[in-house]
Design an enzyme around this catalytic site. Structure first.
Site, mmCIF file in Angstrom:
data_model
loop_
_atom_site.group_PDB
_atom_site.id
_atom_site.type_symbol
_atom_site.label_atom_id
_atom_site.label_comp_id
_atom_site.label_asym_id
_atom_site.label_seq_id
_atom_site.Cartn_x
_atom_site.Cartn_y
_atom_site.Cartn_z
ATOM 1 N N ASP A 103 0.821 -1.210 0.000
ATOM 2 C CA ASP A 103 0.000 0.000 0.000
ATOM 3 C C ASP A 103 0.860 1.267 0.000
ATOM 4 O O ASP A 103 1.935 1.297 0.596
ATOM 5 C CB ASP A 103 -0.896 -0.006 1.245
ATOM 6 C CG ASP A 103 -2.032 1.000 1.147
ATOM 7 O OD1 ASP A 103 -2.360 1.429 0.023
ATOM 8 O OD2 ASP A 103 -2.583 1.363 2.203
ATOM 9 N N ASN B 88 -9.992 -1.959 -6.495
ATOM 10 C CA ASN B 88 -9.084 -1.219 -7.377
ATOM 11 C C ASN B 88 -9.564 -1.207 -8.820
ATOM 12 O O ASN B 88 -9.198 -0.320 -9.601
ATOM 13 C CB ASN B 88 -7.679 -1.822 -7.355
ATOM 14 C CG ASN B 88 -6.973 -1.685 -6.019
ATOM 15 O OD1 ASN B 88 -6.087 -2.468 -5.700
ATOM 16 N ND2 ASN B 88 -7.361 -0.685 -5.219
#
Length: 253
Positions: free
Chosen positions: A33, A81
């Site tokens: 991340d 995503n």
């Protein structure tokens, strides 16, 4: 103020000594991340962050290999995503496919895709599948590449798979409902046959799981690192291992 490299080297050696003889995780999950925020902090395009993050993966896997970690699960792309802007998503998918292809050419890590590749463009899905298939005979560390992955989606898929299997054998629904068990669902997860992760590392400072390996992390230890993924260093990795080694794992007992 930037810390001199030689100080990092000294600290790494100290951490390594502290880990000598300690019990280390067999299976590590990593939530990669912070690529976009790393790019934003430098005023560059998000794709630059994704590329820099991809460049970091091979090095981190090398650290895992050196630590004799048996399985590493990398969360590269979530189902959430896939809702990103088309331009960014197209670039990101190509970066991920290139990364998997590069890892497959290393010649010693066995790559396994976990997630729903059918959610991806067919050409990208084929590149990832073909690259992973090339590593099937490798006997080194297993690397699960979680692409198009969501924890709720995985559990839903596992239950569906189990029900279809039972229906194929003509088992009445009432009997299926009576006999369903944790083990029967586990056997239909993407990670079937693998031990649950001992440790999950998330970079970027976010302290949540976001649905990563929901089923498998009931007894997992978590380590949250402030560093954005593109800046993740060996010292960060060794700190995570040291933190893990100091914990008392009761495993629900």
């Amino acid at each position: 103020m930037r810390v001199p490299e030689f100080l990092y080297s000294i600290y790494e050696r100290r951490l390594s000594r502290q880990l000598a003889g300690q019990k280390l995780p067999a299976h590590i999950g990593i939530i990669l991340d912070g690529n976009r925020r790393w790019a934003k902090s430098l005023g560059v395009a998000a794709s630059s962050g994704h590329r820099k993050g991809a460049d970091r993966v091979s090095e981190v896997l090398g650290w895992c290999d050196a630590a004799q970690i048996e399985i590493v699960t990398l969360w590269m792309l979530s189902t959430d995503n896939l809702a990103r802007a088309a331009g960014e998503l197209t670039e990101l998918l190509d970066i991920i496919a290139r990364l998997v292809e590069t890892l497959s050419r290393k010649g010693h890590w066995r790559l396994l895709p976990i997630g729903d590749l059918s959610l991806l463009p067919a050409a990208i899905a084929k590149r990832i599948s073909d690259a992973c298939a090339c590593t099937a005979s490798f006997s080194g560390m297993t690397v699960n590449v979680a692409i198009g992955y969501g924890g709720r989606q995985e559990i839903t898929r596992a239950v569906q798979s189990y029900l279809r299997e039972q229906a194929t054998h003509g088992v009445p629904l009432a009997v299926v409902a009576e006999n369903i068990s944790v083990e029967s669902i586990t056997d239909h997860m993407y990670t079937r046959g693998q031990p649950d992760p001992d440790l999950v590392i998330r970079t970027s400072g976010e302290q949540r799981m976001s649905g990563f390996l929901l089923w498998q992390t009931v007894h997992t230890e978590f380590y949250f690192c402030e560093t954005y993924w593109p800046d993740f260093r060996r010292t960060d990795f060794l700190r995570a291992l040291r933190d893990y080694s100091l914990r008392e794992r009761r495993l629900g007992k």
